[in-house]
Write an enzyme that holds these catalytic residues in place. Structure first.
Site, PDB file in Angstrom:
ATOM      1  N   PRO A  47       0.830  -1.214   0.000  1.00  9.87           N
ATOM      2  CG  PRO A  47       0.076  -0.946   2.202  1.00  9.87           C
ATOM      3  CD  PRO A  47       0.861  -1.873   1.319  1.00  9.87           C
ATOM      4  N   GLY A  48       0.445   2.240  -0.764  1.00  9.89           N
ATOM      5  CA  GLY A  48       1.120   3.534  -0.755  1.00  9.89           C
ATOM      6  C   GLY A  48       0.153   4.593  -0.266  1.00  9.89           C
ATOM      7  CE1 TYR A  98       1.848   7.093  -6.142  1.00 10.98           C
ATOM      8  CE2 TYR A  98      -0.265   7.027  -5.030  1.00 10.98           C
ATOM      9  CZ  TYR A  98       0.839   6.391  -5.512  1.00 10.98           C
ATOM     10  OH  TYR A  98       0.956   5.031  -5.361  1.00 10.98           O
ATOM     11  CB  CYS A 126       1.694  30.580 -18.279  1.00  6.88           C
ATOM     12  SG  CYS A 126       2.485  31.793 -17.240  1.00  6.88           S
TER      13      CYS A 126
HETATM   14  N1  LLP Z   1       2.541  -1.546  -6.112  1.00  3.85           N
HETATM   15  C1  LLP Z   1       2.705  -1.297  -7.423  1.00  3.85           C
HETATM   16  C2  LLP Z   1       3.372  -2.274  -8.254  1.00  3.85           C
HETATM   17  C3  LLP Z   1       2.241  -0.076  -7.955  1.00  3.85           C
HETATM   18  O1  LLP Z   1       2.409   0.171  -9.247  1.00  3.85           O
HETATM   19  C4  LLP Z   1       1.592   0.865  -7.118  1.00  3.85           C
HETATM   20  C5  LLP Z   1       1.114   2.138  -7.644  1.00  3.85           C
HETATM   21  C6  LLP Z   1       1.460   0.538  -5.758  1.00  3.85           C
HETATM   22  C7  LLP Z   1       1.929  -0.679  -5.286  1.00  3.85           C
HETATM   23  C8  LLP Z   1       0.816   1.468  -4.762  1.00  3.85           C
HETATM   24  O2  LLP Z   1      -0.514   1.763  -5.062  1.00  3.85           O
HETATM   25  P1  LLP Z   1      -1.370   2.588  -3.998  1.00  3.85           P
HETATM   26  O3  LLP Z   1      -1.550   1.712  -2.775  1.00  3.85           O
HETATM   27  O4  LLP Z   1      -0.649   3.830  -3.662  1.00  3.85           O
HETATM   28  O5  LLP Z   1      -2.634   2.847  -4.692  1.00  3.85           O
HETATM   29  N2  LLP Z   1       0.079   8.908  -9.385  1.00  3.85           N
HETATM   30  C9  LLP Z   1      -1.204   8.259  -9.283  1.00  3.85           C
HETATM   31  C10 LLP Z   1      -1.098   6.863  -8.680  1.00  3.85           C
HETATM   32  C11 LLP Z   1      -0.156   5.947  -9.406  1.00  3.85           C
HETATM   33  C12 LLP Z   1      -0.035   4.593  -8.787  1.00  3.85           C
HETATM   34  C13 LLP Z   1       1.013   3.771  -9.458  1.00  3.85           C
HETATM   35  N3  LLP Z   1       1.284   2.513  -8.867  1.00  3.85           N
HETATM   36  C14 LLP Z   1      -2.159   9.152  -8.496  1.00  3.85           C
HETATM   37  O6  LLP Z   1      -1.764  10.224  -8.085  1.00  3.85           O
HETATM   38  O7  LLP Z   1      -3.302   8.790  -8.293  1.00  3.85           O
END
Ligand code: LLP
Length: 422
Positions: free
Chosen positions: A276-277, A375, A346
């Site tokens: 989880p991120g 992010y 801009c």
């Molecule tokens: N593991 C892998 C292999 C991933 O590609 C990702 C996210 C995660 C874990 C973590 O996912 P999370 O738990 O954070 O949803 N920039 C975008 C989100 C891109 C996510 C990319 N991969 C935004 O701001 O919504």
């Protein structure tokens, strides 16, 4: 739940008034809450009990050294997707055996660095990547622990730019070809195939797509074991979503997610990892910005802030919604009026929200973008030669600048002038 709450009419980050941080550090600024980070990590960790498990923080969501250290101290592992993230994880004191290496385009030098510094496993996404990893590990006389990332062809029902589990996406090995590729991997020198990896997307607000994917993974594990592979580890990816609006969103809780994991793969006796991120760092951060001008336009009014799309790109990039709240709590019953909330860059794309109802605000007033801890800072750029904005970490009644705002001179001095222009 987070720790950014109004107290006596002022927004606080834990026990520190947000306005005090803005006065000391300037705006725009990212402010993170230690208590929120810790709480969210623990929710996941407890949700997976009593399984043998490791929660690997997806540090792409927030890779500041202070954030990584806060989580590592609780026993977190790290999910890294580049040599740079690997170096950051190591610099934060995370041991190699708690770092997993994900990503669709790992280079040979990134693999070598991870094998030298220690790695829990590589989540491999293609046959060419297997061949390169095998050759490198073999030449170094070491064995690389490997899971294969499977693309289960499941619709994550999230924003198209962050869905990864459909067969048309660039990620993973099609599940239909998995057995063939596992057989290939088992025959290659320098590799030890230990498990299966899956990640279907980000900001998922329902459990069903995860459940579908994990059920497919469980079926695959039985087949792979029958083929003679000693599958003992599952990496189930990240992606659980967060509420970006206080009012009407209620994504599943980590505890429900944990129960679903036990239901779908618990019987396999595998060690389980998740990545989880957003759910750990997202609601643990806000971006604080000041109003530069209130501009009355033709039929609409603009709040022009000192924060912009280069500081928080999610609204322009994904049409993402962030709640924006005044740092001084509006008096009860005060009339809210619609504003287009924009930055100074801009481009018309530098718009955070249209027609957003806000209490009357004036130049110099502060607002906070909620749910900006994931992010946010990591996706910032210096577009328009705007310095990367500082980051502040709060813990109780203390706060510290964990990344300072660069000066213009520091930014300019990174450019080199070729001889012929001197
Ligand atoms: N593991 C892998 C292999 C991933 O590609 C990702 C996210 C995660 C874990 C973590 O996912 P999370 O738990 O954070 O949803 N920039 C975008 C989100 C891109 C996510 C990319 N991969 C935004 O701001 O919504």
């Amino acid at each position: 739940m987070d720790h950014f709450l109004y107290r006596d009419g002022a927004l606080y980050a834990e026990d520190v008034p947000v306005a005090e941080i803005a006065a000391a550090v300037g705006t725009p600024v990212y402010v993170y809450s230690t208590a929120t980070l810790e709480r969210h990590f623990r929710l996941f960790d407890e949700a997976l009990d009593p399984l043998d498990h490791l929660v690997c923080f997806a540090m792409k969501s927030n890779s500041n050294q202070a954030i990584l250290r806060t989580l590592a101290a609780l026993g977190a592992g790290m999910d890294v997707v580049s040599g740079g993230e690997y170096a950051r994880a190591k610099a934060a004191g995370v041991p190699g055996e708690r770092i997993v290496f994900s990503g669709v385009g790992k280079t040979g030098s990134e693999m070598r660095a991870a094998l030298e510094g220690g790695i829990r496993q590589f989540n491999v996404e293609s046959e060419p990547e297997l061949e390169i990893l095998s050759a490198i590990a073999d030449s170094m006389g070491v064995t690389a622990p490997v899971t294969l990332r499977i693309n289960p062809d499941v619709d994550a029902r999230t924003h198209a730019k962050i869905a990864t589990g459909k067969s048309e996406n660039k990620f993973g090995i099609p599940i239909a070809r998995a057995r063939e590729v596992y057989a290939r991997a088992a025959a290659l020198p320098g590799l030890e195939v230990i498990g299966v990896d899956v990640h279907i997307g980000s900001q998922l607000t329902e459990l069903e797509p995860f459940e579908l994917a994990y059920t497919k993974v469980a079926g695959l594990v039985e087949l792979l074991r029958a083929d003679g592979h000693a599958i003992r580890r599952l990496d189930l990816g990240g992606g659980l979503g967060i509420p970006y609006t206080r009012s009407n969103e209620a994504p599943p809780l980590p505890s429900d997610y944990g129960e679903m994991i036990k239901r779908t793969v618990g019987h396999l006796g595998c060690e389980v990892e998740i990545e989880p991120g957003r759910l750990i760092s997202g609601n643990a951060g806000i971006m604080v910005s000041a109003v530069i001008y209130v501009k009355n336009g033709e039929g609409r009014d603009f709040l022009i802030l000192d924060g912009a799309m280069n500081d928080l790109v999610r609204p322009s990039m994904y049409d993402a919604h962030h709640d924006i709240v005044p740092v001084v709590e509006p008096a009860a019953g005060v009339e809210q009026v619609p504003f287009d909330i924009v930055g100074p860059v801009c481009e018309t794309g530098d718009t955070f929200a249209r027609g957003r109802h806000m209490p009357p605000l004036k130049a110099g007033d502060l607002v906070a973008f909620r749910s900006a801890g994931a992010y946010g800072a990591v996706m910032a750029s210096e577009y328009n030669t705007r310095p990367l904005i500082p980051e502040v970490l709060v813990r109780g009644d203390q706060f510290a600048v964990i990344r300072a705002r660069p000066t213009f001179d520091e930014m300019i001095s990174r450019d080199n002038i070729p001889e012929w222009l001197l």
